[in-house]
Design an enzyme around this catalytic site. Structure first.
Site, PDB file in Angstrom:
ATOM      1  CD  GLU A 160      30.831 -28.983   8.668  1.00  0.00           C
ATOM      2  OE1 GLU A 160      29.974 -28.119   8.398  1.00  0.00           O
ATOM      3  OE2 GLU A 160      31.629 -29.429   7.834  1.00  0.00           O
ATOM      4  NE  ARG A 191      38.634 -29.698   6.603  1.00  0.00           N
ATOM      5  CZ  ARG A 191      38.604 -28.415   6.304  1.00  0.00           C
ATOM      6  NH1 ARG A 191      39.725 -27.763   6.085  1.00  0.00           N
ATOM      7  NH2 ARG A 191      37.471 -27.777   6.222  1.00  0.00           N
ATOM      8  CE  LYS A 193      30.391 -28.263   2.595  1.00  0.00           C
ATOM      9  NZ  LYS A 193      31.272 -28.698   3.686  1.00  0.00           N
TER      10      LYS A 193
HETATM   11  O1  LIG Z   1      35.729 -30.169   5.408  1.00  0.00           O
HETATM   12  C1  LIG Z   1      34.743 -30.183   4.683  1.00  0.00           C
HETATM   13  O2  LIG Z   1      33.943 -31.122   4.632  1.00  0.00           O
HETATM   14  C2  LIG Z   1      34.477 -29.073   3.788  1.00  0.00           C
HETATM   15  O3  LIG Z   1      33.609 -29.173   2.982  1.00  0.00           O
HETATM   16  C3  LIG Z   1      35.262 -27.885   3.858  1.00  0.00           C
HETATM   17  C4  LIG Z   1      34.710 -26.726   4.670  1.00  0.00           C
HETATM   18  O4  LIG Z   1      33.331 -26.646   4.635  1.00  0.00           O
HETATM   19  C5  LIG Z   1      35.348 -25.522   4.148  1.00  0.00           C
HETATM   20  O5  LIG Z   1      36.725 -25.709   4.209  1.00  0.00           O
HETATM   21  C6  LIG Z   1      35.007 -24.248   4.839  1.00  0.00           C
HETATM   22  O6  LIG Z   1      35.699 -23.296   4.123  1.00  0.00           O
HETATM   23  P1  LIG Z   1      36.144 -21.856   4.580  1.00  0.00           P
HETATM   24  O7  LIG Z   1      35.102 -21.328   5.518  1.00  0.00           O
HETATM   25  O8  LIG Z   1      36.228 -21.122   3.302  1.00  0.00           O
HETATM   26  O9  LIG Z   1      37.475 -22.013   5.247  1.00  0.00           O
END
Ligand SMILES: O=C(O)C(=O)C[C@H](O)[C@H](O)COP(=O)(O)O
Length: 205
Positions: free
Chosen positions: A41, A45, A128
């Protein structure tokens, strides 16, 4: 294009990638696929995300999706770049309609019972759970699953090497997502990435 059931069961972990330099994209995808994590994925960002999706989608064996898909425009951009699926942190009516009309399946984020009911209304059965660790963790998702027994989940947000197996042991969880396999800034440390990916790809101990 593979459906969400296939995508969510292809590997236990979906690495969530924040790619700053498109030059990192192909070596990263090759490393992750070789280590047993073919579903990737790439989050919207960074400015490099679209080019990264385009490049990674050509890596043999990789199933590349777009993350942080917030609206129909991003959904369309992801599909045009070759994304096989899209992931969103939440769901809007506009995004649900775009995905219904489009070729790539959407994995929408939910964090509450009402979110889940809206997503069900739109026809989604694979969701999700985000942000998993602070939206109530395993107790919350277990409570939702007892009510919504027809749904399958990909918890994401706060999943780590230490707790992934606990989530994956839940019968209503197909896979988990997370950034811990490729921490931001660490995309070039392919040896460490391969090691973390191999551990994540291994069956639950
Ligand atoms: O960008 C997106 O669409 C999101 O929903 C965020 C990511 O899924 C999370 O940032 C993962 O989070 P961590 O593994 O805790 O760092």
């Amino acid at each position: 294009m593979p459906d969400l059931a296939t995508i969510m069961t292809a590997a236990p972990v979906i690495p969530v990638l924040v790619i700053d330099d498109v030059a990192d994209a192909v070596p990263l995808a090759e490393t992750l696929v070789a280590a047993g994590l073919p579903v990737l994925e790439v989050t919207f960002r960074t400015a490099a995300a679209l080019d990264a999706i385009r490049a990674m989608a050509k890596v043999p064996g990789a199933i590349v999706g777009a993350g942080t898909v917030l609206d129909p425009d991003l959904y369309t951009a992801a599909v045009d770049a070759g994304a096989s699926f899209a992931v969103s942190p939440g769901l809007t009516d506009r995004l649900a309609r775009a995905a219904a009309d489009g070729p790539a399946p959407l994995l929408p984020g939910v964090a509450s019972a009402s979110d889940i009911m809206r997503a069900r209304d739109h026809g989604f059965s694979r969701l999700k759970f985000f942000p998993a660790s602070i939206a109530g963790g395993i107790p919350a998702l277990s409570a939702y699953a007892s009510v919504f027994g027809d749904l399958r989940f990909c918890p994401t947000g706060g999943i780590t090497a230490d707790n992934a197996a606990d989530w994956l042991a839940l019968p209503f969880v197909d896979c988990v997502g997370g950034t811990w396999i490729v921490p931001r800034g660490g995309a070039r440390d392919l040896t460490a990435i391969a090691e973390r990916a191999r551990r994540a790809a291994a069956p639950i101990a």
